[in-house]
Design a protein around this motif. Structure first.
Motif, PDB file in Angstrom:
ATOM      1  N   ALA A  64      45.499  47.010  43.580  1.00  0.00           N
ATOM      2  CA  ALA A  64      46.394  46.298  44.510  1.00  0.00           C
ATOM      3  C   ALA A  64      45.803  44.954  44.907  1.00  0.00           C
ATOM      4  CB  ALA A  64      46.655  47.163  45.738  1.00  0.00           C
ATOM      5  N   ARG A  65      44.511  44.953  45.214  1.00  0.00           N
ATOM      6  CA  ARG A  65      43.867  43.696  45.610  1.00  0.00           C
ATOM      7  C   ARG A  65      43.864  42.695  44.466  1.00  0.00           C
ATOM      8  NH1 ARG A  65      37.818  44.373  47.427  1.00  0.00           N
ATOM      9  NH2 ARG A  65      37.687  44.923  45.214  1.00  0.00           N
ATOM     10  N   GLU A  66      43.563  43.162  43.254  1.00  0.00           N
ATOM     11  CA  GLU A  66      43.562  42.251  42.111  1.00  0.00           C
ATOM     12  C   GLU A  66      44.968  41.728  41.820  1.00  0.00           C
ATOM     13  OE1 GLU A  66      41.674  43.815  38.677  1.00  0.00           O
ATOM     14  OE2 GLU A  66      39.753  44.175  39.672  1.00  0.00           O
ATOM     15  N   THR A  67      45.969  42.578  41.969  1.00  0.00           N
ATOM     16  CA  THR A  67      47.352  42.137  41.749  1.00  0.00           C
ATOM     17  C   THR A  67      47.731  41.055  42.753  1.00  0.00           C
ATOM     18  OG1 THR A  67      47.988  44.298  40.873  1.00  0.00           O
ATOM     19  CG2 THR A  67      49.762  42.868  41.697  1.00  0.00           C
ATOM     20  N   LEU A  68      47.379  41.258  44.020  1.00  0.00           N
ATOM     21  CA  LEU A  68      47.661  40.264  45.049  1.00  0.00           C
ATOM     22  C   LEU A  68      46.949  38.950  44.742  1.00  0.00           C
ATOM     23  CD1 LEU A  68      48.903  39.494  47.780  1.00  0.00           C
ATOM     24  CD2 LEU A  68      46.857  40.449  48.876  1.00  0.00           C
ATOM     25  N   PHE A  69      45.683  39.030  44.326  1.00  0.00           N
ATOM     26  CA  PHE A  69      44.916  37.820  44.028  1.00  0.00           C
ATOM     27  C   PHE A  69      45.558  37.047  42.883  1.00  0.00           C
ATOM     28  CE2 PHE A  69      41.699  35.542  41.642  1.00  0.00           C
ATOM     29  CZ  PHE A  69      40.999  34.862  42.633  1.00  0.00           C
ATOM     30  N   HIS A  70      45.888  37.729  41.795  1.00  0.00           N
ATOM     31  CA  HIS A  70      46.448  37.032  40.636  1.00  0.00           C
ATOM     32  C   HIS A  70      47.861  36.525  40.915  1.00  0.00           C
ATOM     33  CE1 HIS A  70      42.957  37.962  38.362  1.00  0.00           C
ATOM     34  NE2 HIS A  70      43.179  39.266  38.320  1.00  0.00           N
ATOM     35  N   LEU A  72      48.880  35.447  43.837  1.00  0.00           N
ATOM     36  CA  LEU A  72      48.673  34.243  44.650  1.00  0.00           C
ATOM     37  C   LEU A  72      48.230  33.075  43.775  1.00  0.00           C
ATOM     38  CD1 LEU A  72      48.726  33.126  47.509  1.00  0.00           C
ATOM     39  CD2 LEU A  72      46.347  33.851  47.778  1.00  0.00           C
ATOM     40  N   LEU A  73      47.369  33.341  42.808  1.00  0.00           N
ATOM     41  CA  LEU A  73      46.943  32.293  41.877  1.00  0.00           C
ATOM     42  C   LEU A  73      48.137  31.770  41.081  1.00  0.00           C
ATOM     43  CD1 LEU A  73      44.652  30.701  40.492  1.00  0.00           C
ATOM     44  CD2 LEU A  73      44.374  32.621  38.927  1.00  0.00           C
ATOM     45  N   PHE A  74      48.966  32.669  40.611  1.00  0.00           N
ATOM     46  CA  PHE A  74      50.161  32.309  39.834  1.00  0.00           C
ATOM     47  C   PHE A  74      51.116  31.462  40.678  1.00  0.00           C
ATOM     48  CE2 PHE A  74      54.496  33.257  38.433  1.00  0.00           C
ATOM     49  CZ  PHE A  74      54.420  33.025  37.069  1.00  0.00           C
ATOM     50  N   VAL A  75      51.360  31.876  41.926  1.00  0.00           N
ATOM     51  CA  VAL A  75      52.302  31.160  42.798  1.00  0.00           C
ATOM     52  C   VAL A  75      51.772  29.778  43.166  1.00  0.00           C
ATOM     53  CG1 VAL A  75      53.356  31.162  45.093  1.00  0.00           C
ATOM     54  CG2 VAL A  75      53.399  33.232  43.700  1.00  0.00           C
ATOM     55  N   THR A  76      50.500  29.688  43.531  1.00  0.00           N
ATOM     56  CA  THR A  76      49.956  28.377  43.919  1.00  0.00           C
ATOM     57  C   THR A  76      49.951  27.413  42.738  1.00  0.00           C
ATOM     58  OG1 THR A  76      47.699  29.236  43.565  1.00  0.00           O
ATOM     59  CG2 THR A  76      48.561  29.255  45.813  1.00  0.00           C
ATOM     60  N   PHE A  77      49.639  27.916  41.551  1.00  0.00           N
ATOM     61  CA  PHE A  77      49.703  27.056  40.365  1.00  0.00           C
ATOM     62  C   PHE A  77      51.129  26.544  40.183  1.00  0.00           C
ATOM     63  CE2 PHE A  77      50.362  25.978  35.987  1.00  0.00           C
ATOM     64  CZ  PHE A  77      49.168  25.440  35.544  1.00  0.00           C
ATOM     65  N   GLY A  78      52.110  27.433  40.301  1.00  0.00           N
ATOM     66  CA  GLY A  78      53.508  27.028  40.132  1.00  0.00           C
ATOM     67  C   GLY A  78      53.955  26.038  41.187  1.00  0.00           C
ATOM     68  N   MET A  79      53.528  26.232  42.434  1.00  0.00           N
ATOM     69  CA  MET A  79      53.917  25.315  43.496  1.00  0.00           C
ATOM     70  C   MET A  79      53.333  23.927  43.261  1.00  0.00           C
ATOM     71  SD  MET A  79      55.951  26.906  45.514  1.00  0.00           S
ATOM     72  CE  MET A  79      55.981  25.934  47.012  1.00  0.00           C
ATOM     73  N   ARG A 141      37.499  41.152  33.370  1.00  0.00           N
ATOM     74  CA  ARG A 141      38.518  40.680  34.301  1.00  0.00           C
ATOM     75  C   ARG A 141      39.784  40.172  33.598  1.00  0.00           C
ATOM     76  NH1 ARG A 141      38.424  39.480  39.692  1.00  0.00           N
ATOM     77  NH2 ARG A 141      39.804  37.829  40.445  1.00  0.00           N
ATOM     78  N   PRO A 142      39.671  39.441  32.481  1.00  0.00           N
ATOM     79  CA  PRO A 142      40.901  38.945  31.828  1.00  0.00           C
ATOM     80  C   PRO A 142      41.817  40.056  31.312  1.00  0.00           C
ATOM     81  CG  PRO A 142      38.980  37.749  31.033  1.00  0.00           C
ATOM     82  CD  PRO A 142      38.473  38.929  31.811  1.00  0.00           C
ATOM     83  N   HIS A 143      41.331  41.286  31.270  1.00  0.00           N
ATOM     84  CA  HIS A 143      42.122  42.367  30.689  1.00  0.00           C
ATOM     85  C   HIS A 143      42.880  43.171  31.744  1.00  0.00           C
ATOM     86  CE1 HIS A 143      40.096  41.388  26.985  1.00  0.00           C
ATOM     87  NE2 HIS A 143      38.915  41.612  27.535  1.00  0.00           N
ATOM     88  N   GLY A 144      42.849  42.731  33.014  1.00  0.00           N
ATOM     89  CA  GLY A 144      43.594  43.426  34.056  1.00  0.00           C
ATOM     90  C   GLY A 144      45.087  43.387  33.784  1.00  0.00           C
ATOM     91  N   THR A 145      45.772  44.453  34.150  1.00  0.00           N
ATOM     92  CA  THR A 145      47.208  44.551  33.845  1.00  0.00           C
ATOM     93  C   THR A 145      48.012  43.449  34.513  1.00  0.00           C
ATOM     94  OG1 THR A 145      46.994  46.953  33.610  1.00  0.00           O
ATOM     95  CG2 THR A 145      49.210  46.060  33.936  1.00  0.00           C
ATOM     96  N   ALA A 146      47.803  43.246  35.824  1.00  0.00           N
ATOM     97  CA  ALA A 146      48.563  42.223  36.550  1.00  0.00           C
ATOM     98  C   ALA A 146      48.289  40.837  35.977  1.00  0.00           C
ATOM     99  CB  ALA A 146      48.197  42.257  38.033  1.00  0.00           C
ATOM    100  N   ARG A 147      47.041  40.566  35.660  1.00  0.00           N
ATOM    101  CA  ARG A 147      46.691  39.253  35.116  1.00  0.00           C
ATOM    102  C   ARG A 147      47.367  39.021  33.767  1.00  0.00           C
ATOM    103  NH1 ARG A 147      42.072  36.303  36.369  1.00  0.00           N
ATOM    104  NH2 ARG A 147      41.775  34.503  35.020  1.00  0.00           N
ATOM    105  N   ARG A 148      47.354  40.033  32.910  1.00  0.00           N
ATOM    106  CA  ARG A 148      47.965  39.870  31.589  1.00  0.00           C
ATOM    107  C   ARG A 148      49.471  39.630  31.711  1.00  0.00           C
ATOM    108  NH1 ARG A 148      45.058  44.520  30.151  1.00  0.00           N
ATOM    109  NH2 ARG A 148      47.028  45.621  29.836  1.00  0.00           N
ATOM    110  N   TRP A 149      50.135  40.391  32.591  1.00  0.00           N
ATOM    111  CA  TRP A 149      51.574  40.230  32.741  1.00  0.00           C
ATOM    112  C   TRP A 149      51.933  38.853  33.306  1.00  0.00           C
ATOM    113  CZ3 TRP A 149      55.742  42.498  30.937  1.00  0.00           C
ATOM    114  CH2 TRP A 149      55.637  43.799  30.431  1.00  0.00           C
ATOM    115  N   LEU A 150      51.239  38.428  34.356  1.00  0.00           N
ATOM    116  CA  LEU A 150      51.547  37.132  34.956  1.00  0.00           C
ATOM    117  C   LEU A 150      51.220  35.988  33.999  1.00  0.00           C
ATOM    118  CD1 LEU A 150      50.306  37.754  38.602  1.00  0.00           C
ATOM    119  CD2 LEU A 150      52.671  37.499  37.837  1.00  0.00           C
ATOM    120  N   SER A 151      50.114  36.118  33.273  1.00  0.00           N
ATOM    121  CA  SER A 151      49.761  35.089  32.295  1.00  0.00           C
ATOM    122  C   SER A 151      50.797  35.024  31.180  1.00  0.00           C
ATOM    123  CB  SER A 151      48.369  35.360  31.716  1.00  0.00           C
ATOM    124  OG  SER A 151      47.385  35.291  32.728  1.00  0.00           O
TER     125      SER A 151
END
Length: 331
Positions: A64-70, A72-79, A141-151
């Motif tokens: 959950a924490r990693e999903t939230l972090f990634h 937030l990274l995805f949203v801030t990059f987009g903004m 770390r690059p192999h996390g599920t949330a990170r892969r999906w958002l990337s």
């Protein structure tokens, strides 16, 4: 970290056979598992117990924490990318204006995008730095599920954007409407899409860092150009004062029109507009500076001095230098 059932089964069976932990770790690393994945798998089991074998230990998931972090990274990059695009387009319109379109002063929209960059660029930079430090110590770390999906989602959007940009560019060329302004905007879109592709490539750390620096550099550039174009807080205060003056001008014009409605053909040469104010409490202190001008037997105008004429809407206001007038015909 994502659990791997096959890895857990291997470790449990190896411990049950009495295989030493260092030997299990060496075998896992040789098979391609990262140090963190290996340590986590071994920490999930006790050594083999008599009549019970290895006993699983409780593992607290940080998914959950990693999903939230990634996220937030995805949203801030987009903004940051979105506001850079908006300000870059605005600068192109300023430098290469459309001769067939009436240019409208619209600093409010630019200031909103500027505020967005001021807020989101430092946040993105800090989150990105934290992520890069974590990547340096955790190859898994690059192999996390949330990170892969958002990337993957970001790369998909960027690829569609590049294809759409190329499609519109070719169509515009074939249609004979290619302009330097359109080329500049297409280049900005393609450049930002390229930064997205570079940043979300999980297998190229150097390219990712360069993309982050490129986005931050573009944000700083368009922000500086926008400050030069629309000014800072002082300029905004000037425009707000002028807005109050024009609002008073419109309100007093309605009041004076009611006052003079019965005097068509005999409009006075002089008049104090405030004497006709129906509700003076709704006016600001700038209303006292509004003056009356008789234009003809049935028309008049109220006028006021403004500080920044380019920001004054001219669909019903006439401007002569810094004097803004609102003409009115009683007929």
């Amino acid at each position: 970290m994502t659990k791997h059932p096959a890895l857990d089964d291997f470790v449990r069976e190896a411990l049950a056979r009495g295989t030493p932990r260092p030997q299990i770790a060496d075998q896992l690393r040789e098979a391609g598992w990262t140090q963190r994945e290996t340590d986590a798998a071994l920490a999930g089991w006790t050594d083999s117990q008599p009549d019970a074998g290895p006993v699983p230990r409780p593992v607290r998931s940080g998914a959950a924490r990693e999903t939230l972090f990634h996220a937030l990274l995805f949203v801030t990059f987009g903004m940051v990318a979105g506001h850079v695009l908006a300000l870059a387009f605005a600068q192109i319109e300023i430098v290469l204006p459309d001769p067939d379109r009436v240019q409208v002063y619209a600093a409010g929209g630019l200031r909103w995008a500027m505020a967005g960059l001021i807020v989101f660029t430092p946040v993105f930079w800090l989150i990105d730095r934290s992520d890069r430090r974590a990547l340096a110590t955790d190859p898994a770390r690059p192999h996390g599920t949330a990170r892969r999906w958002l990337s993957s989602l970001a790369v998909f959007i960027a690829a569609l954007t590049l294809l759409g940009d190329a499609l519109v560019l070719i169509y515009t060329f074939l249609d004979g409407q290619m302009t330097s302004r359109f080329l500049a905007k297409s280049a900005v879109v393609a450049g930002l899409a390229g930064l997205v592709l570079g940043y979300f490539r999980q297998d190229r750390a150097g390219l990712r860092a360069a993309s982050a620096q490129g986005l931050a550099g573009l944000a700083a550039l368009v922000l500086a150009l926008s400050f030069a174009s629309v000014g800072g807080p002082g300029q905004g205060q000037i425009e707000r004062r002028d807005e109050a003056r024009i609002a008073d001008l419109r309100q007093l014009t309605q009041d004076v029109r009611r006052c003079l409605q019965e005097q068509i053909g005999t409009l006075p040469e002089d008049l104090a507009p405030m004497d006709c104010a129906s509700n003076p409490s709704r006016l600001t202190g700038y209303a006292a500076a509004i003056t009356y001008q008789r234009r003809s037997a049935s028309s008049f105008a109220l006028c006021t001095e403004v500080e920044f004429p380019p920001a004054i809407p001219t669909y019903d206001i006439t401007l002569e230098g810094t004097t803004a007038c609102l003409p009115t015909d009683l007929q």
